[in-house]
Design an enzyme around this catalytic site. Structure first.
Site, PDB file in Angstrom:
ATOM      1  N   GLY A   8       0.833  -1.200   0.000  1.00 41.97           N
ATOM      2  CA  GLY A   8       0.000   0.000   0.000  1.00 41.97           C
ATOM      3  C   GLY A   8       0.859   1.238   0.000  1.00 41.97           C
ATOM      4  O   GLY A   8       1.889   1.289   0.680  1.00 41.97           O
ATOM      5  N   ALA A   9       0.460   2.239  -0.766  1.00 44.85           N
ATOM      6  CA  ALA A   9       1.240   3.477  -0.873  1.00 44.85           C
ATOM      7  C   ALA A   9       0.356   4.703  -0.745  1.00 44.85           C
ATOM      8  O   ALA A   9       0.587   5.723  -1.382  1.00 44.85           O
ATOM      9  CB  ALA A   9       2.010   3.496  -2.189  1.00 44.85           C
ATOM     10  N   GLY A  10      -0.668   4.585   0.094  1.00 48.16           N
ATOM     11  CA  GLY A  10      -1.471   5.747   0.448  1.00 48.16           C
ATOM     12  C   GLY A  10      -0.872   6.411   1.668  1.00 48.16           C
ATOM     13  O   GLY A  10       0.336   6.347   1.906  1.00 48.16           O
ATOM     14  N   ALA A  79      -0.781  -5.325  -5.981  1.00 51.03           N
ATOM     15  CA  ALA A  79      -0.704  -6.709  -5.516  1.00 51.03           C
ATOM     16  C   ALA A  79      -1.941  -7.496  -5.922  1.00 51.03           C
ATOM     17  O   ALA A  79      -3.062  -7.004  -5.804  1.00 51.03           O
ATOM     18  CB  ALA A  79      -0.536  -6.751  -4.004  1.00 51.03           C
ATOM     19  N   CYS A 160     -16.627   5.937   7.392  1.00 49.07           N
ATOM     20  CA  CYS A 160     -15.952   7.217   7.196  1.00 49.07           C
ATOM     21  C   CYS A 160     -17.023   8.276   6.947  1.00 49.07           C
ATOM     22  O   CYS A 160     -17.494   8.438   5.815  1.00 49.07           O
ATOM     23  CB  CYS A 160     -14.995   7.119   6.012  1.00 49.07           C
ATOM     24  SG  CYS A 160     -13.948   8.564   5.785  1.00 49.07           S
ATOM     25  N   GLY A 321      -6.574  10.360  10.342  1.00 49.34           N
ATOM     26  CA  GLY A 321      -5.176  10.526   9.954  1.00 49.34           C
ATOM     27  C   GLY A 321      -4.186  10.360  11.083  1.00 49.34           C
ATOM     28  O   GLY A 321      -3.223   9.593  10.984  1.00 49.34           O
ATOM     29  N   CYS A 354      -8.996  15.763  14.165  1.00 51.69           N
ATOM     30  CA  CYS A 354      -9.685  15.883  12.877  1.00 51.69           C
ATOM     31  C   CYS A 354     -10.095  17.322  12.607  1.00 51.69           C
ATOM     32  O   CYS A 354     -10.562  18.031  13.503  1.00 51.69           O
ATOM     33  CB  CYS A 354     -10.919  14.986  12.870  1.00 51.69           C
ATOM     34  SG  CYS A 354     -11.774  14.945  11.279  1.00 51.69           S
ATOM     35  N   LYS A 389      -7.364  23.706   7.828  1.00 54.53           N
ATOM     36  CA  LYS A 389      -7.379  22.567   6.896  1.00 54.53           C
ATOM     37  C   LYS A 389      -6.533  22.874   5.662  1.00 54.53           C
ATOM     38  O   LYS A 389      -5.783  22.009   5.176  1.00 54.53           O
ATOM     39  CB  LYS A 389      -8.826  22.249   6.499  1.00 54.53           C
ATOM     40  CG  LYS A 389      -9.005  21.027   5.596  1.00 54.53           C
ATOM     41  CD  LYS A 389      -8.771  19.736   6.343  1.00 54.53           C
ATOM     42  CE  LYS A 389      -9.069  18.519   5.476  1.00 54.53           C
ATOM     43  NZ  LYS A 389     -10.469  18.078   5.519  1.00 54.53           N
TER      44      LYS A 389
END
Length: 425
Positions: A8-10, A79, A160, A321, A354, A389
């Site tokens: 994963g590359a997020g 993958a 979410c 996050g 958040c 933000k």
């Protein structure tokens, strides 16, 4: 030599790789990251992309260039399947990458197919991916030529909720700027038992803050909502009462709709006994480690977390996050301990910070830890949240471009605020 592979590359995968680099034993270990494509996109900015406040290139980073500078091997093929009994990951091109330690840091698979007509290939828009947001923007511009009702929200099983609230209020702000708001009835549809639940039983007074914002902006809402199907211009919704009883049916007309889907684990890991739960999320212990395969760790949106409590309509738990960053830091420390022959002991705090932008204001909250009961349970709203933000977007993208997971000044500020990533020993 130990082969460390990050799948994963997020947000979680990229930061995971950055945090592992200084943990390597010099000349003995290697990090490999497996992503889907070479570009990192800052997902929290997708609502802005969807109405034209950002372009795709404004929120993306060339990961292959950064990984090369960091000495990280990078595969952009994606993958196909993880084989835990063989300690290897099969890539989409048929080749394989072996590992000694694997960190599953994928984003979710978006379960649009679980509801007829849902999603960007159906009748509703999405802001879960930047390409979805671009399509949502095109649909919004077309909608603006002939305004009508809007339906925004999150379906049953969604975990979410923040982006759904953000997008509803950002749409309200943009429509008022264009002088169209008086022609657009808006309804917020959510599986939450009440407005501001957020999958967390609320944080501070998010219930009062968000209900007040809805009333001020003339947005109606339906909670405990189960979306049964979506047809062109029409959404079928069942409102499930508290304590049981017959559901109330709604047929909601819309000219534009964005509904967040339920998440599930990605196909590469889904259905592997001992590794994932029935939804395909990675099962982890307090050290982010999988009990059945102790050389596999899970971080980010793809980990299994039990809901806060049963609700009339299923709701999941968000992985915010900073909470994800705490998982990443704990995992990096634990893998470093294993490389040195020690048992891993670090536990993530799962603290949540958040910022939810409304275009002309917003709501901020701090939950320490994210799951109640909490040591800190605070929320507030104001115009300052919007500017915070925007500043955070610039700051975070700079971190990704520089390959630095936590600059010293970020660490200093968080320490002064008492917001920590690792639990005290």
């Amino acid at each position: 030599m130990a082969e460390l592979v990050v799948l994963g590359a997020g947000l979680s995968g990229t930061l995971m790789a950055y945090e592992l680099v200084p943990k390597l034993r010099k000349g003995q270990d290697r990090i490999t990251v497996i992503g889907q494509g070479s570009r990192y996109h800052f997902v929290p900015s997708n609502p802005w992309v969807a109405i034209g406040w950002r372009e795709k290139q404004d929120i993306e980073v060339d990961l292959e260039d950064v990984m090369r500078r960091k000495g990280i091997r990078y595969f952009a093929e994606g993958a196909r399947r993880v084989y835990p009994n063989e300690n290897r990951v099969e890539l989409e091109d048929g080749s394989s990458v072996a590992y000694d330690y694997l960190v599953v840091a994928t984003g979710p698979d978006l379960a649009f197919d679980e509801i007829e007509g849902l999603g960007p290939d159906g009748q509703t828009q999405s802001i879960c991916h930047v390409d979805h947001a671009i399509k949502a923007r095109q649909a919004f511009e077309q909608f603006a030529q002939s305004p009508g009702p809007i339906v925004v929200g999150a379906v049953q099983g969604a975990s979410c909720f923040g982006p759904a609230y953000e997008f509803a209020f950002i749409l309200d702000t943009e429509l008022r700027k264009r002088g169209l708001r008086d022609r657009v009835p808006m309804t917020f549809v959510t599986s939450e038992p009440y407005v501001g639940h957020l999958g967390l039983d609320g944080v501070g007074d998010t219930k009062g803050l968000l209900e007040s914002e809805m009333r001020d902006r003339h947005i109606k809402w339906i909670t405990n909502a189960r979306v049964t199907s979506v047809a062109p211009g029409k959404m079928s919704v069942e409102e499930v009462p508290e304590g049981g009883g017959a559901a109330k049916s709604h047929e909601l007309a819309f000219g534009y709709s964005m509904m967040l889907p339920a998440f599930r684990g990605v196909a590469a890991v889904r259905g592997i006994e001992g590794l994932t739960n029935p939804r395909g999320f990675i099962i982890i212990d307090k050290q982010q480690r999988n009990p059945a395969f102790p050389n596999i760790f899970g971080v980010g949106v793809g980990v299994a977390i039990a809901p806060v409590a049963a609700t009339p309509v299923p709701t999941g738990v968000p992985k915010t996050g900073f909470m994800i960053e705490s998982m990443v830091t704990a995992t990096a420390i634990n893998i470093a301990d294993l490389l040195q022959g020690a048992e891993p002991k670090a536990e993530a705090t799962w603290n949540a910070v958040c910022l939810a932008d409304f275009g002309d204001g917003g709501v901020a909250f701090i939950a320490q830890p994210e799951m109640p009961p909490r040591n800190v349970n605070w929320s507030s709203k104001g115009r300052w949240v919007h500017y915070a933000k925007v500043a955070f977007e610039k700051f975070f993208l700079r971190k990704i471009r520089l390959g630095n997971s936590e600059p010293f000044y970020e660490r200093f500020v968080l320490e002064q605020l008492g917001i920590r990533k690792i639990k005290a020993g």
